[in-house]
Enzyme design. Structure first.
Site, PDB file in Angstrom:
ATOM      1  CG  ASP A 148      -1.856   1.201   1.224  1.00 33.30           C
ATOM      2  OD1 ASP A 148      -2.933   1.135   0.641  1.00 33.30           O
ATOM      3  OD2 ASP A 148      -1.468   2.232   1.827  1.00 33.30           O
ATOM      4  CB  ALA A 176      -3.217   1.750  -2.499  1.00 38.34           C
ATOM      5  CG  ASP A 177      -3.594  -2.859   0.554  1.00 38.79           C
ATOM      6  OD1 ASP A 177      -3.215  -3.331  -0.532  1.00 38.79           O
ATOM      7  OD2 ASP A 177      -2.894  -2.867   1.571  1.00 38.79           O
ATOM      8  CB  SER A 178      -9.429   0.204   1.282  1.00 36.98           C
ATOM      9  OG  SER A 178      -8.906  -0.187   2.538  1.00 36.98           O
TER      10      SER A 178
END
Length: 403
Positions: A148, A176-178
Site C-alpha cells: 500500500d 490503495a489496498d481498500s
C-alpha cells in the site's frame, strides 16, 4: 450447495446462490471478498496448512485480533496445500461447483500452479477469476511486489498529502489496498450480472496502482485537463476556501464552504456581512488567492467560543461543519451509533467480537454478520465431506499435510 453455517433461519442474502473460493491474503483481497460474504455468498477461505508458507505470520499473525476478524468474518475455513498435486486436485473439484475465485498473488504464481483463468475455465466455463495485483497483470512492473505505502508514493497520492512544509506524507489508512478491493468486488458483481446473459465467466483483474490513481479523481483531472499540478495544502481544500480545519477555544473542527450561497451564510453566521461584497473575498477564486488572510480572520473569531457552539451554529445555517474526532470519540458519536456502524459477531471461542458493518444498505436483503473469521482449516472436514470425501480419505490427506 450446502447451507451456510450459522445462517439457518435467517433471510437468505442477496448473494446466497454464489460460492466464492478465497485464495487472497493481507488486505486488498479480503476487503473484496468480505463484501461478498456479508451479502450472503458462501465464501471458502483457503489457506495452506501450518508451516507450509514461510510468510504465514506476516499475513495472519493475530487471528483473533480486530484487523483479521474484521476482514475475514462470515467465511468458512479450508486448509489446502496447493504445492501438492492432491491439494490442486481438491481445489479443481471445488472450482467445478463454484462461481468466483479471488486471488492476489503475483501474476506468474497462478500460471505456475495451473489455476490461471484459461485452466479454470476449462473446468468450469462459468467461473469468474478475480485477480488483484500491485501493478497489473503485465507490463514492466508486473512482477514487483506491491504494498500500500509503495503504491501511495508511485500513484502521486503522497505528493498531495501533507503540508508544503512537511513534504510527502502517507494517508493514515491503507487507501490503495481498500480501493483495489472495492473496485474488484464491483467488477465481480458486474461479471456475475453479465454472466446471466452470456452464460460465461470472465477474468476480472484490478491493480493497486490503477485503483489508487482512479481515487485521485479531481486531483488527477486537474492536471490532465487544465495542466494544474496539485500541491499539498494540508488541511485546506486545494480549490475552495474557506474549507479546512479551524480551532475553537476547546478543540478543533472542520468547515466547508462552497459556492456563493454558503459563503454569504457564513458571513452572516459569524457577523461579518461586510465580507460579502469585499472584492478580495467576493469569488471562490479570490478567496483561495487570499486564503491566508481569510483564515486568519476566521480563526480569530472561532477562538471566541467552543467547538460545539460553532458546529451547531454553522450547521443550523446550512454550512457544512463538524468536529475532528479521535477514533474513540468517533465511535461514541450519536449518529455513528444510530447507523449501527459497529456490530457484534458471534464467536465460538469467546465473547462476541465487534466489527465494522457494511456501509451499503439493502432493504430486503441486507448484509448480515453471523460468524467470526474462521480458524485455519476450521471447516476442512465439512467442505471435503460436501465434495464426497470419506473420513479415512480425509485422515490420509491430513497425514500427508495436504489439508
Amino acid at each position: 450447495m450446502a447451507a451456510r453455517r450459522d445462517i439457518v433461519n435467517q433471510v437468505p442474502g442477496a448473494l446466497s446462490s454464489i460460492r466464492v473460493l478465497d485464495l487472497s491474503r493481507v488486505r486488498a483481497g479480503p476487503t473484496c471478498v468480505r463484501m461478498l460474504a456479508d451479502f450472503g455468498a458462501d465464501v471458502i477461505r483457503i489457506e495452506p496448512p501450518a508451516g507450509v508458507d514461510p510468510n504465514d505470520t506476516m499475513f495472519a499473525e493475530k487471528r483473533r485480533g480486530g484487523d483479521f476478524q474484521n476482514l475475514n468474518r462470515n467465511k468458512r475455513g479450508l486448509s489446502l496445500n496447493l504445492k501438492q498435486p492432491e491439494g490442486v486436485k481438491i481445489f479443481r473439484e471445488l472450482v467445478a461447483t463454484s462461481d468466483v475465485v479471488v486471488e492476489n498473488w503475483r501474476p506468474d504464481v497462478k500460471v505456475r500452479l495451473g489455476v490461471d483463468f484459461q485452466a479454470l475455465s476449462r473446468l468450469n466455463p462459468k467461473i469468474i477469476l478475480a485477480s488483484i495485483s500491485g501493478y497489473g497483470q503485465d507490463g514492466p512492473y508486473a512482477e514487483r511486489p506491491g504494498f500500500d505505502q509503495i503504491i501511495q508514493g508511485i500513484s502521486g497520492l503522497m505528493s498531495v498529502t501533507g503540508t508544503p512544509a512537511s513534504g510527502p506524507l502517507r494517508a493514515g489508512i491503507a487507501v490503495a489496498d481498500s480501493s483495489a478491493g472495492l473496485y474488484t468486488a464491483l467488477g465481480i458483481l458486474i461479471a456475475l450480472f453479465e454472466r446471466e446473459k452470456s452464460g460465461r465467466g470472465q477474468w476480472v483483474h484490478a491493480s493497486l496502482l490503477h485503483s489508487q490513481i482512479a481515487m485521485l479523481d479531481f486531483q488527477a483531472a486537474r492536471y490532465l485537463v487544465d495542466g494544474d499540478v496539485p500541491k499539498p495544502t494540508g488541511n485546506d481544500h486545494p480549490t475552495a476556501a474557506p474549507m479546512g480545519m479551524f480551532r475553537g477555544n476547546d478543540g478543533v473542527f472542520n468547515i466547508g464552504v462552497s459556492g456563493s450561497g454558503q459563503w454569504e451564510a457564513l458571513c452572516r453566521a459569524v457577523e461579518r456581512v461586510e465580507w460579502i461584497n469585499e472584492e478580495k473575498f467576493h469569488s471562490s477564486q479570490a478567496r483561495v488567492k487570499n486564503r491566508l488572510e481569510l483564515n486568519t480572520e476566521l480563526q480569530a473569531i472561532f477562538l471566541g467560543n467552543n467547538v460545539k457552539h460553532w458546529v451547531g451554529l454553522l450547521n443550523s445555517a446550512d454550512i457544512p461543519a463538524g468536529p475532528i474526532y479521535t477514533i474513540p470519540e468517533m465511535f461514541d458519536d450519536v449518529q455513528v451509533k444510530h447507523l449501527r456502524v459497529v456490530q457484534p459477531v458471534r464467536s465460538s471461542a469467546g465473547p462476541p467480537i465487534p466489527v465494522i458493518s457494511q456501509p451499503i444498505n439493502l432493504t430486503r436483503t441486507p448484509a448480515q454478520l453471523f460468524a467470526t473469521a474462521p480458524d485455519r482449516g476450521e471447516h476442512t472436514d465439512e467442505i471435503l465431506h460436501e465434495l464426497g470425501y470419506l473420513r479415512e480419505q480425509i485422515d490420509w490427506l491430513r497425514r500427508k499435510n495436504v489439508v
